[in-house]
Design a protein around this motif. Sequence first.
Motif, PDB file in Angstrom:
ATOM      1  N   ASP A 208       1.171  -1.182  -0.045  1.00  0.00           N
ATOM      2  CA  ASP A 208      -0.087  -0.315   0.265  1.00  0.00           C
ATOM      3  C   ASP A 208       0.838   1.576   0.257  1.00  0.00           C
ATOM      4  N   LYS A 209       1.715   1.465   0.945  1.00  0.00           N
ATOM      5  CA  LYS A 209       3.021   2.717   0.423  1.00  0.00           C
ATOM      6  C   LYS A 209       3.370   2.684  -0.240  1.00  0.00           C
ATOM      7  N   ILE A 210       3.920   1.489  -0.368  1.00  0.00           N
ATOM      8  CA  ILE A 210       4.651   2.013  -2.212  1.00  0.00           C
ATOM      9  C   ILE A 210       3.939   2.089  -3.248  1.00  0.00           C
ATOM     10  N   LEU A 211       2.867   2.025  -4.138  1.00  0.00           N
ATOM     11  CA  LEU A 211       1.624   1.876  -4.382  1.00  0.00           C
ATOM     12  C   LEU A 211       1.512   3.717  -3.925  1.00  0.00           C
ATOM     13  N   LEU A 212       0.926   3.961  -2.903  1.00  0.00           N
ATOM     14  CA  LEU A 212       0.998   5.608  -3.001  1.00  0.00           C
ATOM     15  C   LEU A 212       1.547   6.482  -3.446  1.00  0.00           C
ATOM     16  N   MET A 213       2.957   6.220  -3.406  1.00  0.00           N
ATOM     17  CA  MET A 213       4.536   7.175  -3.036  1.00  0.00           C
ATOM     18  C   MET A 213       4.633   7.025  -4.887  1.00  0.00           C
ATOM     19  N   LEU A 214       4.338   6.048  -5.531  1.00  0.00           N
ATOM     20  CA  LEU A 214       4.905   5.912  -6.488  1.00  0.00           C
ATOM     21  C   LEU A 214       2.551   6.649  -7.472  1.00  0.00           C
ATOM     22  N   GLN A 215       1.896   6.654  -6.877  1.00  0.00           N
ATOM     23  CA  GLN A 215       0.504   7.633  -7.278  1.00  0.00           C
ATOM     24  C   GLN A 215       1.037   9.327  -6.527  1.00  0.00           C
ATOM     25  N   LEU A 216       1.463   8.977  -5.694  1.00  0.00           N
ATOM     26  CA  LEU A 216       1.528  10.750  -5.783  1.00  0.00           C
ATOM     27  C   LEU A 216       3.043  10.986  -5.967  1.00  0.00           C
ATOM     28  N   GLN A 217       3.889  10.652  -6.345  1.00  0.00           N
ATOM     29  CA  GLN A 217       5.269  10.832  -6.972  1.00  0.00           C
ATOM     30  C   GLN A 217       4.187  11.179  -9.362  1.00  0.00           C
ATOM     31  N   ALA A 218       3.813   9.687  -9.606  1.00  0.00           N
ATOM     32  CA  ALA A 218       3.042  10.568 -10.769  1.00  0.00           C
ATOM     33  C   ALA A 218       2.521  11.070 -10.798  1.00  0.00           C
ATOM     34  N   SER A 219       1.446  12.060 -10.077  1.00  0.00           N
ATOM     35  CA  SER A 219      -0.012  12.759  -9.524  1.00  0.00           C
ATOM     36  C   SER A 219       1.126  14.216 -10.130  1.00  0.00           C
ATOM     37  N   LEU A 220       2.230  14.269  -8.704  1.00  0.00           N
ATOM     38  CA  LEU A 220       3.337  15.297  -8.897  1.00  0.00           C
ATOM     39  C   LEU A 220       3.710  16.125 -10.173  1.00  0.00           C
ATOM     40  N   ASN A 221       4.305  15.062 -10.553  1.00  0.00           N
ATOM     41  CA  ASN A 221       5.242  14.327 -11.995  1.00  0.00           C
ATOM     42  C   ASN A 221       4.548  15.426 -13.074  1.00  0.00           C
ATOM     43  N   GLU A 222       2.724  14.873 -13.322  1.00  0.00           N
ATOM     44  CA  GLU A 222       1.942  15.729 -13.934  1.00  0.00           C
ATOM     45  C   GLU A 222       1.536  16.819 -14.070  1.00  0.00           C
TER      46      GLU A 222
ATOM     47  N   VAL B 126       5.868  11.552   1.987  1.00  0.00           N
ATOM     48  CA  VAL B 126       4.757  12.470   1.593  1.00  0.00           C
ATOM     49  C   VAL B 126       4.973  14.017   2.065  1.00  0.00           C
ATOM     50  N   GLY B 127       5.724  14.146   3.478  1.00  0.00           N
ATOM     51  CA  GLY B 127       5.584  14.952   3.738  1.00  0.00           C
ATOM     52  C   GLY B 127       6.708  16.292   2.590  1.00  0.00           C
ATOM     53  N   LYS B 128       7.779  15.786   2.266  1.00  0.00           N
ATOM     54  CA  LYS B 128       8.184  16.506   0.692  1.00  0.00           C
ATOM     55  C   LYS B 128       7.725  16.393  -0.265  1.00  0.00           C
ATOM     56  N   ASN B 129       6.402  15.457  -0.693  1.00  0.00           N
ATOM     57  CA  ASN B 129       5.994  16.000  -1.842  1.00  0.00           C
ATOM     58  C   ASN B 129       4.888  17.092  -1.494  1.00  0.00           C
ATOM     59  N   ILE B 130       4.172  16.591  -0.811  1.00  0.00           N
ATOM     60  CA  ILE B 130       3.371  17.982  -0.026  1.00  0.00           C
ATOM     61  C   ILE B 130       4.272  20.143  -0.282  1.00  0.00           C
ATOM     62  N   LEU B 131       5.591  19.145   0.404  1.00  0.00           N
ATOM     63  CA  LEU B 131       6.123  20.840  -0.090  1.00  0.00           C
ATOM     64  C   LEU B 131       6.874  21.136  -0.942  1.00  0.00           C
TER      65      LEU B 131
END
Length: 230
Positions: free
Chosen positions: A2-16, A169-174
């Motif tokens: 779950d955590k790996i998937l969520l991180m990958l999804q967050l990264q894909a969204s940020l990149n887009e 998650v913290g750095k993604n939000i930052l």
Amino acid sequence: MDKILLMLQLQASLNEATNGDKWSDGITKNGKVINWRRCIYMECAEMIDSFTWKHWKNIDQEADWDNLQVEVVDVWHFVMSLAIENYSQTLRGQVEDLAINISESKSFKKIDTKEELFAKQDDTIEKIESIMIDTLSRGPLDLEKLISDFFDLVVMSGLNLESLYNLYVGKNILNQFRQDNGYKDGSYIKVWAGEEDNVIMKRILEQNSDIKPDELYKELTKLYLALNKS
């Protein structure tokens, strides 16, 4: 998984959001070429400065493990981006397929642990350099080796799956916050009252480990507005 998937999804969204919906083709919405390998080895070079590797300067200074951990998370952004791009371009699958394969790999067991011990400085630097070699090669990418080496580094820097996830998650939000507040045009202020925003974000997480992403964004906004008013 779950955590790996969520991180990958967050990264894909940020990149887009940052680079456009064709980012996995290796180009931004502005037509600029994306080189995730270079992002990784350049970030790794910066990471080494967390240590007192220079034999002529500050030889008695302690290693900055807190900074190293933040840098490890920065590299993780790029490793995931490269992995998603690789899966897309080689038709290996989507983000969900990548998450499954990572979670089922032998290397994943390295970070799925409760240990939080720092490795020796020289061993950690050597591992960082191994990651640089993985990405400096002009041949076909050995993605599995890169991820395995990265997971070694995660453990050596005193992190595990749980702490990597929280910091990511913290750095993604930052990163989202930076983009929303002028990071691209250069108007964003990265040092807040003498401290880099990375450090402040990490402190917020340490003070409230259960904080939700939207709450972290609001807290960063509050502190940033207070900074700009002072």
